[in-house]
Design an enzyme around this catalytic site. Structure first.
Site, PDB file in Angstrom:
ATOM      1  N   GLY A 167     -13.958  -4.330   1.541  1.00 56.97           N
ATOM      2  CA  GLY A 167     -15.346  -3.977   1.842  1.00 56.97           C
ATOM      3  C   GLY A 167     -15.941  -3.012   0.842  1.00 56.97           C
ATOM      4  O   GLY A 167     -17.126  -3.104   0.502  1.00 56.97           O
ATOM      5  N   LYS A 197     -20.701 -18.504   3.019  1.00 54.27           N
ATOM      6  CA  LYS A 197     -22.098 -18.308   3.402  1.00 54.27           C
ATOM      7  C   LYS A 197     -22.863 -17.410   2.449  1.00 54.27           C
ATOM      8  O   LYS A 197     -22.370 -16.355   2.047  1.00 54.27           O
ATOM      9  CB  LYS A 197     -22.177 -17.709   4.813  1.00 54.27           C
ATOM     10  CG  LYS A 197     -21.665 -18.638   5.908  1.00 54.27           C
ATOM     11  CD  LYS A 197     -21.835 -17.995   7.279  1.00 54.27           C
ATOM     12  CE  LYS A 197     -21.383 -18.925   8.394  1.00 54.27           C
ATOM     13  NZ  LYS A 197     -21.587 -18.296   9.722  1.00 54.27           N
ATOM     14  N   ARG A 213       0.821  -1.212   0.000  1.00 51.44           N
ATOM     15  CA  ARG A 213       0.000   0.000   0.000  1.00 51.44           C
ATOM     16  C   ARG A 213       0.859   1.268   0.000  1.00 51.44           C
ATOM     17  O   ARG A 213       0.481   2.274  -0.599  1.00 51.44           O
ATOM     18  CB  ARG A 213      -0.941  -0.009   1.209  1.00 51.44           C
ATOM     19  CG  ARG A 213      -2.107  -0.981   1.039  1.00 51.44           C
ATOM     20  CD  ARG A 213      -2.980  -1.024   2.257  1.00 51.44           C
ATOM     21  NE  ARG A 213      -4.176  -1.813   2.020  1.00 51.44           N
ATOM     22  CZ  ARG A 213      -4.997  -2.232   2.968  1.00 51.44           C
ATOM     23  NH1 ARG A 213      -4.746  -1.935   4.233  1.00 51.44           N
ATOM     24  NH2 ARG A 213      -6.064  -2.948   2.667  1.00 51.44           N
TER      25      ARG A 213
END
Length: 397
Positions: free
Chosen positions: A374, A198, A41
């Site tokens: 995210g 999931k 990064r």
């Protein structure tokens, strides 16, 4: 997407002599002694910083690091190791400035690092007073931290709201361009791969994509739930029986548009979840009550690979099997190779996806690899990210 690009400001001389505030993502991993263990990064942030310096700007850069408590600074939260590593890479001293909200002394051609922005009280709640103080520090704000684009914080959203000029740095601009190309105006057929343990964690993504994609490839525990919804037995495999109606709804929504969710026709099973467990390939209709499905089978892999090679656009999030175990990695490898070989535009994101891309060495054959985590998932959910929203709004004002 319409937004101001920092590269354009630099190219047209608008950054010369200006105070430029760059919000980067320098949240790097460290060991127990505070030593940086992986600096990707930091390296990725350099083009934006160098662009600003080359344009003759006075440069301020900040980032979050770890999870500090607002208003309580301690040494473990300091960006000092980041400033040192960035200085080494850029071959110049980069001073670290604490308590910077009320003023920063930096001149054109200089660069300073502003201490961990999440230590500032009001940062995470996007406090207006704090955001206005940050905006007053600069002439140009540059958002170059896609990993934070899904959060409306003072150093990402508020400052963009109040700064004289708000722009996207090269990293963020590249993400915005790739996402627009993949989802806003894709070349068809558009194929999405959504995999994971999931359905519940990616249900909103599946529902959003069901309205847009031509093929929705599911993998991992998600595929098991869809197999169950299609009337197949899955033995003792990981699945979410309480979400069968949701899975059926996605299948129906896709079918109504003439699209499909390809259900595996063969699978790779084991009796235990272990790297050395014997692997058995069997038809999806032959799964025994004590079987664990740990990968898609070769016939399914070949069928999906053919669809991917014919795709106009591919969006990939998640490996389709337990690729960490060699015996159950062939499905994910087959998918990865097909993405690499496809002439369609491909965008991939998510930690496990990046690990699979690295494992099979196809980094250069995937058109865009998102580092957002995210933020990338929220884009797939159909959400408008706060960073995109405010930059578009400022470009229009």
């Amino acid at each position: 997407m319409n937004f101001i690009r920092f590269s354009d400001l630099c190219a047209t001389g608008q950054a010369a002599g200006r105070r430029v505030f760059i919000r980067a993502d320098l949240n790097v991993p460290q060991d127990d002694k505070g030593h940086i263990t992986e600096d990707t990064r930091i390296r990725a942030s350099i083009p934006c910083l160098q662009m600003a310096l080359d344009a003759g700007a006075a440069v301020m850069v900040t980032s979050h690091l770890g999870r500090p408590t607002e208003g309580e600074f301690n040494a473990a939260d300091s960006l000092a190791p980041v400033a040192q590593r960035l200085g080494e890479l850029m071959q110049r001293e980069i001073p670290l400035v604490s308590n910077w909200v009320d003023g920063v002394d930096v001149k054109p051609g200089q660069i300073v690092m502003l201490e961990n922005c999440r230590v500032n009280r009001g940062e995470k709640k996007n406090d207006e007073a704090l955001a206005r103080k940050m905006a007053a520090l600069c002439d140009i704000f540059v958002h170059d931290a896609f990993g934070t684009a899904h959060r409306a914080e003072a150093s990402t959203y508020g400052i963009a709201q109040y700064a004289k000029i708000a722009s996207a740095g090269p990293l963020l601009a590249a993400e915005m361009d790739a996402i627009a190309k993949a989802l806003s105006n894709p070349r068809r057929p558009l194929v999405a791969i959504v995999a994971g343990s999931k359905v519940s964690t990616k249900l909103t993504i599946l529902k959003a994509l069901a309205n847009n994609v031509d093929q929705l490839i599911v993998g991992g525990g998600i595929a098991n739930t869809f197999m169950l919804a299609a009337g197949l037995k899955i033995g003792k495999s990981l699945a979410e029986a309480d979400l069968l109606d949701d899975a059926k709804a996605v299948i129906v929504a896709m079918k109504a548009r003439g699209a499909e969710v390809p259900i595996p026709t063969d699978v790779v099973t084991a009796k235990t979840f272990a790297a050395d467990a014997p692997a058995t390939i069997k038809a999806a209709t032959d799964v025994a009550d004590d079987d664990l499905i740990l990968d898609i089978g070769p016939d399914t892999t070949a069928r999906l690979a053919a669809q991917l090679k014919a795709a106009g656009t591919i969006v990939w999030n998640g490996p389709v099997g337990v690729f960490e175990f060699e015996a159950f990695s062939h499905g994910t490898e087959g998918i990865a190779r097909a993405v690499a070989d496809s002439s369609g535009f491909s965008i991939a994101g998510g930690g496990d996806t990046l690990a699979a891309i690295a494992k099979y060495g196809i980094e250069k054959q995937v058109d865009y690899i998102s580092t957002g985590g995210g933020a990338f998932l929220e884009v797939l959910e159909g959400k408008t990210l706060p960073a995109f929203e405010i930059l578009e709004k400022r470009a229009a004002s």
